[in-house]
Design an enzyme around this catalytic site. Sequence first.
Site, PDB file in Angstrom:
ATOM      1  N   ARG A  83      -0.520  -9.139  13.172  1.00  0.00           N
ATOM      2  CA  ARG A  83      -1.098  -8.102  12.306  1.00  0.00           C
ATOM      3  C   ARG A  83      -1.987  -8.725  11.237  1.00  0.00           C
ATOM      4  O   ARG A  83      -3.032  -8.184  10.885  1.00  0.00           O
ATOM      5  CB  ARG A  83       0.020  -7.271  11.666  1.00  0.00           C
ATOM      6  CG  ARG A  83       0.677  -6.311  12.665  1.00  0.00           C
ATOM      7  CD  ARG A  83       2.011  -5.790  12.182  1.00  0.00           C
ATOM      8  NE  ARG A  83       1.903  -4.965  10.998  1.00  0.00           N
ATOM      9  CZ  ARG A  83       2.879  -4.800  10.121  1.00  0.00           C
ATOM     10  NH1 ARG A  83       4.051  -5.402  10.283  1.00  0.00           N
ATOM     11  NH2 ARG A  83       2.700  -4.036   9.073  1.00  0.00           N
ATOM     12  N   ARG A  92      -9.616   0.879   9.045  1.00  0.00           N
ATOM     13  CA  ARG A  92      -9.202  -0.492   9.322  1.00  0.00           C
ATOM     14  C   ARG A  92     -10.247  -1.260  10.109  1.00  0.00           C
ATOM     15  O   ARG A  92     -10.045  -2.436  10.405  1.00  0.00           O
ATOM     16  CB  ARG A  92      -7.920  -0.452  10.142  1.00  0.00           C
ATOM     17  CG  ARG A  92      -6.655  -0.808   9.360  1.00  0.00           C
ATOM     18  CD  ARG A  92      -5.506  -0.620  10.308  1.00  0.00           C
ATOM     19  NE  ARG A  92      -4.322  -1.341  10.025  1.00  0.00           N
ATOM     20  CZ  ARG A  92      -3.230  -0.782   9.495  1.00  0.00           C
ATOM     21  NH1 ARG A  92      -3.243   0.461   9.092  1.00  0.00           N
ATOM     22  NH2 ARG A  92      -2.143  -1.491   9.356  1.00  0.00           N
ATOM     23  N   LYS A 102       0.822  -1.211   0.000  1.00  0.00           N
ATOM     24  CA  LYS A 102       0.000   0.000   0.000  1.00  0.00           C
ATOM     25  C   LYS A 102       0.858   1.264   0.000  1.00  0.00           C
ATOM     26  O   LYS A 102       0.631   2.175  -0.785  1.00  0.00           O
ATOM     27  CB  LYS A 102      -0.942   0.015   1.220  1.00  0.00           C
ATOM     28  CG  LYS A 102      -1.928  -1.138   1.249  1.00  0.00           C
ATOM     29  CD  LYS A 102      -2.966  -0.987   2.364  1.00  0.00           C
ATOM     30  CE  LYS A 102      -2.397  -1.072   3.755  1.00  0.00           C
ATOM     31  NZ  LYS A 102      -1.895  -2.405   4.119  1.00  0.00           N
ATOM     32  N   ARG A 159      11.481  -6.153   4.355  1.00  0.00           N
ATOM     33  CA  ARG A 159      11.234  -4.710   4.249  1.00  0.00           C
ATOM     34  C   ARG A 159      12.199  -3.922   5.139  1.00  0.00           C
ATOM     35  O   ARG A 159      12.475  -4.285   6.272  1.00  0.00           O
ATOM     36  CB  ARG A 159       9.793  -4.392   4.664  1.00  0.00           C
ATOM     37  CG  ARG A 159       9.515  -2.889   4.728  1.00  0.00           C
ATOM     38  CD  ARG A 159       8.074  -2.560   4.583  1.00  0.00           C
ATOM     39  NE  ARG A 159       7.279  -2.905   5.752  1.00  0.00           N
ATOM     40  CZ  ARG A 159       5.963  -2.710   5.818  1.00  0.00           C
ATOM     41  NH1 ARG A 159       5.299  -2.218   4.794  1.00  0.00           N
ATOM     42  NH2 ARG A 159       5.292  -3.047   6.910  1.00  0.00           N
ATOM     43  N   ARG A 210      11.324  -2.279  10.630  1.00  0.00           N
ATOM     44  CA  ARG A 210      10.333  -1.826  11.596  1.00  0.00           C
ATOM     45  C   ARG A 210      10.187  -2.883  12.684  1.00  0.00           C
ATOM     46  O   ARG A 210      10.203  -4.073  12.391  1.00  0.00           O
ATOM     47  CB  ARG A 210       8.980  -1.652  10.893  1.00  0.00           C
ATOM     48  CG  ARG A 210       8.803  -0.330  10.229  1.00  0.00           C
ATOM     49  CD  ARG A 210       7.595  -0.283   9.333  1.00  0.00           C
ATOM     50  NE  ARG A 210       6.360  -0.786   9.927  1.00  0.00           N
ATOM     51  CZ  ARG A 210       5.162  -0.680   9.339  1.00  0.00           C
ATOM     52  NH1 ARG A 210       5.056  -0.102   8.154  1.00  0.00           N
ATOM     53  NH2 ARG A 210       4.086  -1.163   9.916  1.00  0.00           N
TER      54      ARG A 210
HETATM   55  P1  AMP Z   1       0.798   0.406   9.012  1.00  0.00           P
HETATM   56  O1  AMP Z   1       2.032   1.201   8.768  1.00  0.00           O
HETATM   57  O2  AMP Z   1      -0.383   0.894   8.223  1.00  0.00           O
HETATM   58  O3  AMP Z   1       1.016  -1.087   8.865  1.00  0.00           O
HETATM   59  O4  AMP Z   1       0.401   0.631  10.555  1.00  0.00           O
HETATM   60  C1  AMP Z   1       1.263   0.267  11.605  1.00  0.00           C
HETATM   61  C2  AMP Z   1       0.485   0.141  12.915  1.00  0.00           C
HETATM   62  O5  AMP Z   1      -0.103   1.399  13.241  1.00  0.00           O
HETATM   63  C3  AMP Z   1      -0.669  -0.837  12.880  1.00  0.00           C
HETATM   64  O6  AMP Z   1      -0.262  -2.174  13.108  1.00  0.00           O
HETATM   65  C4  AMP Z   1      -1.556  -0.293  14.003  1.00  0.00           C
HETATM   66  O7  AMP Z   1      -1.026  -0.619  15.273  1.00  0.00           O
HETATM   67  C5  AMP Z   1      -1.402   1.206  13.825  1.00  0.00           C
HETATM   68  N1  AMP Z   1      -2.417   1.746  12.879  1.00  0.00           N
HETATM   69  C6  AMP Z   1      -2.192   2.307  11.653  1.00  0.00           C
HETATM   70  N2  AMP Z   1      -3.339   2.688  11.069  1.00  0.00           N
HETATM   71  C7  AMP Z   1      -4.330   2.362  11.946  1.00  0.00           C
HETATM   72  C8  AMP Z   1      -5.742   2.465  11.932  1.00  0.00           C
HETATM   73  N3  AMP Z   1      -6.411   2.984  10.873  1.00  0.00           N
HETATM   74  N4  AMP Z   1      -6.436   2.002  13.013  1.00  0.00           N
HETATM   75  C9  AMP Z   1      -5.809   1.488  14.083  1.00  0.00           C
HETATM   76  N5  AMP Z   1      -4.480   1.338  14.151  1.00  0.00           N
HETATM   77  C10 AMP Z   1      -3.732   1.773  13.116  1.00  0.00           C
END
Ligand code: AMP
Length: 220
Positions: A171, A88, A13, A127, A160
Amino acid sequence: MRLIFLGPPGAGKGTVAAKIKEAYGIAHISTGDILRENVKRGTSLGKLAERYMQAGDLVPDDIIVEMVESRLQEPDCSEGFILDGFPRTLPQAEALDRILKKLKVKLDAVILLEVDDETIVKRLSGRRVCPKCGAIYNVSFNPPKADSLCDHCGEMAIQRNDDKEEVVRQRLAVYRERTAPLIDYYLRKGILKKVEAARGSDEVAHAIEESLAGGYHGHA
Ligand code: AMP
Protein backbone atom coordinates in the site's frame (compact mmCIF):
# COMPACT_ATOMS: atom_id res chain seq x y z
CA MET A 1 -16.30 23.53 3.92
CA ARG A 2 -15.14 21.12 1.19
CA LEU A 3 -11.93 19.28 1.91
CA ILE A 4 -9.71 16.48 0.69
CA PHE A 5 -7.51 14.59 3.15
CA LEU A 6 -4.37 13.37 1.41
CA GLY A 7 -1.60 11.29 2.93
CA PRO A 8 -0.14 7.80 3.15
CA PRO A 9 -1.94 4.90 4.82
CA GLY A 10 -1.50 5.33 8.57
CA ALA A 11 -1.38 9.14 8.42
CA GLY A 12 -4.55 9.24 10.54
CA LYS A 13 -6.91 10.46 7.81
CA GLY A 14 -9.93 8.53 9.11
CA THR A 15 -9.42 9.37 12.79
CA VAL A 16 -8.83 13.07 12.19
CA ALA A 17 -11.63 13.30 9.60
CA ALA A 18 -14.10 12.02 12.22
CA LYS A 19 -13.12 14.97 14.46
CA ILE A 20 -13.23 17.58 11.70
CA LYS A 21 -16.61 16.24 10.58
CA GLU A 22 -17.95 16.99 14.09
CA ALA A 23 -16.30 20.43 14.27
CA TYR A 24 -17.75 21.64 10.96
CA GLY A 25 -20.94 19.57 10.72
CA ILE A 26 -19.99 18.19 7.31
CA ALA A 27 -20.10 14.74 5.72
CA HIS A 28 -17.16 12.35 6.03
CA ILE A 29 -16.75 10.31 2.86
CA SER A 30 -14.23 7.49 3.16
CA THR A 31 -14.00 5.48 -0.05
CA GLY A 32 -12.24 2.70 1.91
CA ASP A 33 -15.18 2.51 4.37
CA ILE A 34 -17.74 2.43 1.54
CA LEU A 35 -15.81 -0.37 -0.16
CA ARG A 36 -15.42 -2.37 3.08
CA GLU A 37 -19.16 -2.03 3.72
CA ASN A 38 -19.85 -3.41 0.23
CA VAL A 39 -17.45 -6.31 0.81
CA LYS A 40 -19.24 -7.10 4.08
CA ARG A 41 -22.66 -7.03 2.43
CA GLY A 42 -21.41 -9.14 -0.50
CA THR A 43 -22.63 -6.69 -3.17
CA SER A 44 -21.32 -6.97 -6.73
CA LEU A 45 -19.16 -3.88 -6.09
CA GLY A 46 -17.79 -5.53 -2.95
CA LYS A 47 -16.99 -8.76 -4.79
CA LEU A 48 -15.17 -6.83 -7.47
CA ALA A 49 -13.22 -4.61 -5.05
CA GLU A 50 -12.21 -7.29 -2.56
CA ARG A 51 -9.33 -8.85 -4.48
CA TYR A 52 -7.70 -5.46 -5.12
CA MET A 53 -8.07 -4.45 -1.48
CA GLN A 54 -6.65 -7.70 -0.14
CA ALA A 55 -3.59 -7.27 -2.33
CA GLY A 56 -3.12 -3.64 -1.26
CA ASP A 57 -3.79 -2.46 -4.83
CA LEU A 58 -6.12 0.27 -5.99
CA VAL A 59 -9.64 -0.48 -7.17
CA PRO A 60 -10.07 0.71 -10.82
CA ASP A 61 -10.69 4.45 -11.24
CA ASP A 62 -14.03 4.24 -13.10
CA ILE A 63 -15.65 2.23 -10.30
CA ILE A 64 -14.44 4.60 -7.60
CA VAL A 65 -15.35 7.75 -9.51
CA GLU A 66 -18.92 6.56 -10.11
CA MET A 67 -19.25 5.68 -6.42
CA VAL A 68 -18.02 9.10 -5.26
CA GLU A 69 -20.11 11.00 -7.82
CA SER A 70 -23.33 9.50 -6.49
CA ARG A 71 -22.25 9.89 -2.84
CA LEU A 72 -21.53 13.62 -3.33
CA GLN A 73 -25.12 14.17 -4.40
CA GLU A 74 -26.60 12.89 -1.16
CA PRO A 75 -28.26 15.56 1.03
CA ASP A 76 -25.70 15.41 3.89
CA CYS A 77 -23.04 16.79 1.52
CA SER A 78 -24.88 20.07 0.96
CA GLU A 79 -23.04 21.85 3.81
CA GLY A 80 -19.71 20.39 2.80
CA PHE A 81 -17.65 17.22 2.98
CA ILE A 82 -14.30 15.64 3.69
CA LEU A 83 -13.04 13.25 1.05
CA ASP A 84 -10.87 10.70 2.88
CA GLY A 85 -8.92 8.34 0.64
CA PHE A 86 -10.12 9.93 -2.60
CA PRO A 87 -8.72 10.97 -5.04
CA ARG A 88 -5.81 8.52 -5.10
CA THR A 89 -4.71 8.85 -8.74
CA LEU A 90 -4.39 11.72 -11.22
CA PRO A 91 -7.34 10.47 -13.33
CA GLN A 92 -9.46 10.41 -10.14
CA ALA A 93 -8.40 14.01 -9.33
CA GLU A 94 -9.30 15.14 -12.85
CA ALA A 95 -12.65 13.34 -12.64
CA LEU A 96 -13.33 15.04 -9.31
CA ASP A 97 -12.68 18.44 -10.90
CA ARG A 98 -15.32 17.63 -13.53
CA ILE A 99 -17.83 16.40 -10.92
CA LEU A 100 -17.41 19.50 -8.73
CA LYS A 101 -17.78 21.76 -11.75
CA LYS A 102 -21.02 20.00 -12.65
CA LEU A 103 -22.25 20.39 -9.06
CA LYS A 104 -21.13 24.06 -9.13
CA VAL A 105 -19.02 23.80 -5.97
CA LYS A 106 -15.33 24.37 -5.21
CA LEU A 107 -12.78 22.76 -2.90
CA ASP A 108 -11.67 24.94 0.01
CA ALA A 109 -8.47 23.04 0.75
CA VAL A 110 -6.50 19.84 0.34
CA ILE A 111 -4.95 18.83 3.65
CA LEU A 112 -1.74 16.81 3.34
CA LEU A 113 -1.13 14.77 6.50
CA GLU A 114 2.64 14.25 6.69
CA VAL A 115 4.16 11.38 8.70
CA ASP A 116 7.44 9.46 8.67
CA ASP A 117 7.56 5.78 7.65
CA GLU A 118 8.38 4.51 11.14
CA THR A 119 5.22 6.10 12.56
CA ILE A 120 3.15 4.63 9.72
CA VAL A 121 4.31 1.09 10.41
CA LYS A 122 3.74 1.46 14.18
CA ARG A 123 0.25 2.88 13.67
CA LEU A 124 -0.91 0.36 11.09
CA SER A 125 0.39 -2.73 12.86
CA GLY A 126 -1.40 -1.61 16.06
CA ARG A 127 -4.59 -0.39 14.40
CA ARG A 128 -7.85 -2.12 15.31
CA VAL A 129 -11.27 -1.23 13.92
CA CYS A 130 -14.78 -1.96 15.09
CA PRO A 131 -16.44 -4.04 12.34
CA LYS A 132 -19.85 -2.67 13.38
CA CYS A 133 -19.49 1.12 13.76
CA GLY A 134 -16.07 1.74 12.16
CA ALA A 135 -14.47 3.30 15.30
CA ILE A 136 -10.68 3.25 15.04
CA TYR A 137 -8.34 2.21 17.90
CA ASN A 138 -4.65 1.55 18.37
CA VAL A 139 -3.37 -1.06 20.81
CA SER A 140 -0.52 1.27 21.92
CA PHE A 141 -1.83 4.83 21.58
CA ASN A 142 -5.61 4.59 21.85
CA PRO A 143 -6.82 1.19 23.10
CA PRO A 144 -10.51 0.45 23.71
CA LYS A 145 -11.43 0.95 27.39
CA ALA A 146 -12.41 -2.71 28.04
CA ASP A 147 -10.22 -5.48 26.60
CA SER A 148 -10.58 -5.33 22.83
CA LEU A 149 -14.23 -4.32 22.85
CA CYS A 150 -15.43 -1.22 21.00
CA ASP A 151 -16.26 1.63 23.43
CA HIS A 152 -19.39 2.51 21.44
CA CYS A 153 -21.03 -0.79 20.57
CA GLY A 154 -19.18 -3.53 22.45
CA GLU A 155 -18.11 -5.45 19.33
CA MET A 156 -14.63 -7.00 19.27
CA ALA A 157 -12.29 -4.54 17.50
CA ILE A 158 -10.28 -6.40 14.84
CA GLN A 159 -7.25 -5.94 12.60
CA ARG A 160 -8.00 -5.10 8.98
CA ASN A 161 -6.70 -7.77 6.57
CA ASP A 162 -4.80 -5.12 4.67
CA ASP A 163 -3.01 -3.89 7.83
CA LYS A 164 -0.85 -7.04 7.78
CA GLU A 165 2.80 -6.17 7.22
CA GLU A 166 3.30 -7.37 3.63
CA VAL A 167 0.10 -5.67 2.44
CA VAL A 168 1.09 -2.45 4.25
CA ARG A 169 4.36 -2.39 2.30
CA GLN A 170 2.47 -2.77 -0.98
CA ARG A 171 0.00 0.00 0.00
CA LEU A 172 2.89 2.34 0.77
CA ALA A 173 4.53 1.60 -2.59
CA VAL A 174 1.21 2.26 -4.35
CA TYR A 175 0.84 5.54 -2.43
CA ARG A 176 4.27 6.75 -3.52
CA GLU A 177 3.82 5.80 -7.14
CA ARG A 178 0.20 6.72 -7.82
CA THR A 179 -1.07 9.06 -5.08
CA ALA A 180 1.95 11.20 -4.15
CA PRO A 181 1.89 12.98 -7.58
CA LEU A 182 -1.38 14.58 -6.41
CA ILE A 183 0.64 16.73 -3.99
CA ASP A 184 2.04 18.67 -6.96
CA TYR A 185 -1.35 18.73 -8.67
CA TYR A 186 -2.96 20.54 -5.72
CA LEU A 187 0.13 22.65 -4.96
CA ARG A 188 -0.20 24.09 -8.46
CA LYS A 189 -3.85 24.88 -7.78
CA GLY A 190 -2.70 26.78 -4.67
CA ILE A 191 -5.01 24.94 -2.25
CA LEU A 192 -2.61 22.48 -0.54
CA LYS A 193 -2.06 22.83 3.21
CA LYS A 194 0.59 20.66 4.88
CA VAL A 195 0.04 19.46 8.44
CA GLU A 196 2.55 17.56 10.57
CA ALA A 197 0.61 14.42 11.52
CA ALA A 198 3.07 12.34 13.62
CA ARG A 199 1.30 13.44 16.84
CA GLY A 200 -1.99 12.86 18.60
CA SER A 201 -5.19 13.12 16.56
CA ASP A 202 -6.61 15.94 18.75
CA GLU A 203 -3.52 18.05 18.08
CA VAL A 204 -3.64 17.31 14.37
CA ALA A 205 -7.35 18.20 14.17
CA HIS A 206 -6.65 21.44 16.05
CA ALA A 207 -3.78 22.32 13.68
CA ILE A 208 -6.07 21.74 10.70
CA GLU A 209 -8.79 23.98 12.15
CA GLU A 210 -6.23 26.75 12.76
CA SER A 211 -4.81 26.38 9.30
CA LEU A 212 -8.28 26.56 7.73
CA ALA A 213 -9.19 29.61 9.81
CA GLY A 214 -5.99 31.48 8.99
CA GLY A 215 -5.55 30.54 5.37
CA TYR A 216 -2.02 29.48 6.28
CA HIS A 217 -0.35 27.38 3.55
CA GLY A 218 2.80 26.14 5.28
CA HIS A 219 3.43 23.70 8.10
CA ALA A 220 0.82 24.01 10.87
P1 AMP B 1 -8.34 2.99 2.89
O1 AMP B 1 -9.30 2.59 3.96
O2 AMP B 1 -8.54 4.40 2.41
O3 AMP B 1 -6.89 2.71 3.26
O4 AMP B 1 -8.64 2.06 1.62
C1 AMP B 1 -8.53 0.66 1.68
C2 AMP B 1 -8.41 0.07 0.28
O5 AMP B 1 -9.58 0.39 -0.48
C3 AMP B 1 -7.25 0.60 -0.54
O6 AMP B 1 -6.03 -0.06 -0.26
C4 AMP B 1 -7.75 0.35 -1.97
O7 AMP B 1 -7.65 -1.02 -2.30
C5 AMP B 1 -9.23 0.67 -1.84
N1 AMP B 1 -9.50 2.11 -2.10
C6 AMP B 1 -9.96 3.04 -1.22
N2 AMP B 1 -10.09 4.24 -1.79
C7 AMP B 1 -9.69 4.09 -3.08
C8 AMP B 1 -9.55 4.95 -4.19
N3 AMP B 1 -9.84 6.28 -4.11
N4 AMP B 1 -9.09 4.43 -5.37
C9 AMP B 1 -8.79 3.13 -5.49
N5 AMP B 1 -8.88 2.26 -4.48
C10 AMP B 1 -9.33 2.71 -3.29
